[in-house]
Scaffold this active site. Structure first.
Site, mmCIF file in Angstrom:
data_model
loop_
_atom_site.group_PDB
_atom_site.id
_atom_site.type_symbol
_atom_site.label_atom_id
_atom_site.label_comp_id
_atom_site.label_asym_id
_atom_site.label_seq_id
_atom_site.Cartn_x
_atom_site.Cartn_y
_atom_site.Cartn_z
ATOM 1 N N ASP A 1 58.417 33.776 -27.509
ATOM 2 C CA ASP A 1 59.306 34.942 -27.470
ATOM 3 C C ASP A 1 58.553 36.246 -27.256
ATOM 4 O OD1 ASP A 1 58.003 35.118 -29.881
ATOM 5 O OD2 ASP A 1 59.803 35.397 -31.105
ATOM 6 N N CYS B 1 54.028 35.166 -29.508
ATOM 7 C CA CYS B 1 53.325 33.918 -29.833
ATOM 8 C C CYS B 1 51.911 34.156 -30.349
ATOM 9 C CB CYS B 1 53.323 32.972 -28.642
ATOM 10 S SG CYS B 1 52.486 33.595 -27.170
ATOM 11 N N HIS C 1 50.436 31.464 -23.258
ATOM 12 C CA HIS C 1 51.087 31.052 -24.504
ATOM 13 C C HIS C 1 50.059 30.588 -25.528
ATOM 14 C CE1 HIS C 1 54.329 29.752 -27.101
ATOM 15 N NE2 HIS C 1 53.671 28.622 -27.293
#
EC number: 3.4.19.12
Length: 317
Positions: free
Chosen positions: A176, A179, A299
């Site tokens: 979102d 991370c 990520h």
């Protein structure tokens, strides 16, 4: 195709990634590609489409500031002796189902700058692709459950002089925009002897950590402005946005805010496990750092290594 290094840069799809390691630290990555996903600079923390070059300067002056808030202090400390350098090239292209069949890499220019000198590398790459049906990496757009734990286990080993970790658990973190901060906050709780935070608490801790990191940028502007790409005030204002990605500067700051070491890992298929690519805050100790797993496309997940733990210093929380 001429590619210039840009500090810690990633691209989510159709990407060519060049990594430059200085010792055990991942110091530079460049990614270039076009798709619906933007190329992303970890050093800047901002989403950008193209990169044409970079500059790096290194401060040899350690400075520290102390804060009586939730998190601790910040100390800049850079080594004065340049460690051994290594160049790596990797290619990521899952949707196109491509793989690299031939690479010719020629170093054109290499020159260094450490506050008094300039560091840059220009690399010429000739890349020929051939089809393959195998995907190169997982989709960064997936939204993981924060309690989603994946366990991997086997004996440890070494690869190219680096330890390979094969007994570990990955704690899935939602993608979102928080991370990095979620992963660090999760690791902070575990390292402090607290229970793993639920999704709501994890988000609140991540946002608080982000705020404190941004505040430290402001407080230490003279020492941090040199490694912020673009306008400093704009950068800090944008990094306060809970949906803006963080990167190397934020990890560096977080280690000092928390007064805890942070180690970043990546999967290495050739090694058959995880290897560490960056370490921060080692002046606070090298044992049992906060561990995060970087997937190479922007990520981060929280990470647990299953090994005997050394004594853990007291938390600054």
């Amino acid at each position: 195709m001429m590619i210039c290094y840009s500090p810690i840069t990633t691209c989510s799809r159709n990407a060519i990634s060049i990594k430059r390691h200085l010792g055990s630290r991942l110091y530079g990555v460049v990614a270039h590609g076009s798709s619906k996903f933007s190329c992303y600079s970890l050093l800047s923390g901002l989403s950008r489409r193209h990169y044409t070059g970079f500059r790096v300067s290194v401060s040899n002056r350690p400075s520290s500031w102390h804060d009586k808030g939730l998190f601790g202090s910040v100390l800049i400390n850079r080594p004065t002796v340049a460690p051994k350098e290594k160049l790596e090239v990797s290619f990521l292209s899952p949707e196109a189902n491509m793989k690299c069949s031939k690479i010719e890499s020629n170093m054109r220019n290499l020159y260094c700058y450490s506050r008094f000198a300039y560091t840059g590398v220009i690399v010429s790459l000739l890349v020929c692709y051939s089809s393959t049906s195998q995907s190169a990496y997982a989709d960064s757009s997936r939204d993981k459950d924060a309690n989603n734990v994946h366990h991997h286990s086997s004996d440890g080993k070494f690869h190219n002089g680096k330890r390979v970790y094969t007994d570990y658990s990955i704690i899935g973190i939602p993608g979102d925009g928080r991370c990095l901060f979620r992963s660090v906050a999760h690791g902070f709780c575990l390292r402090s002897g607290k229970l793993a935070p639920g999704e709501k608490m994890q988000r609140e801790l991540a946002d608080e950590l982000r705020t404190r990191v941004a505040d430290e940028f402001i407080q230490r502007r003279q020492e941090t402005e040199w490694f912020v790409e673009g306008d400093f005030d704009t950068y800090v204002r944008q990094i306060r946005d809970p949906h803006v990605w963080g990167g190397e500067p934020e990890l560096f700051m977080a280690s000092h805010v928390l007064q805890m070491p942070i180690t970043v890992y990546m999967k290495d298929d050739k090694a058959g496990g995880l290897i560490s690519i960056a370490e921060y805050g080692q002046e606070y100790g090298k044992d049992d750092p906060i561990r995060v797993l970087y997937h190479g496309f922007g990520h981060y997940d929280a990470l647990l290594l299953h090994e005997s733990k050394a004594s853990i210093p007291k938390s600054k929380l």
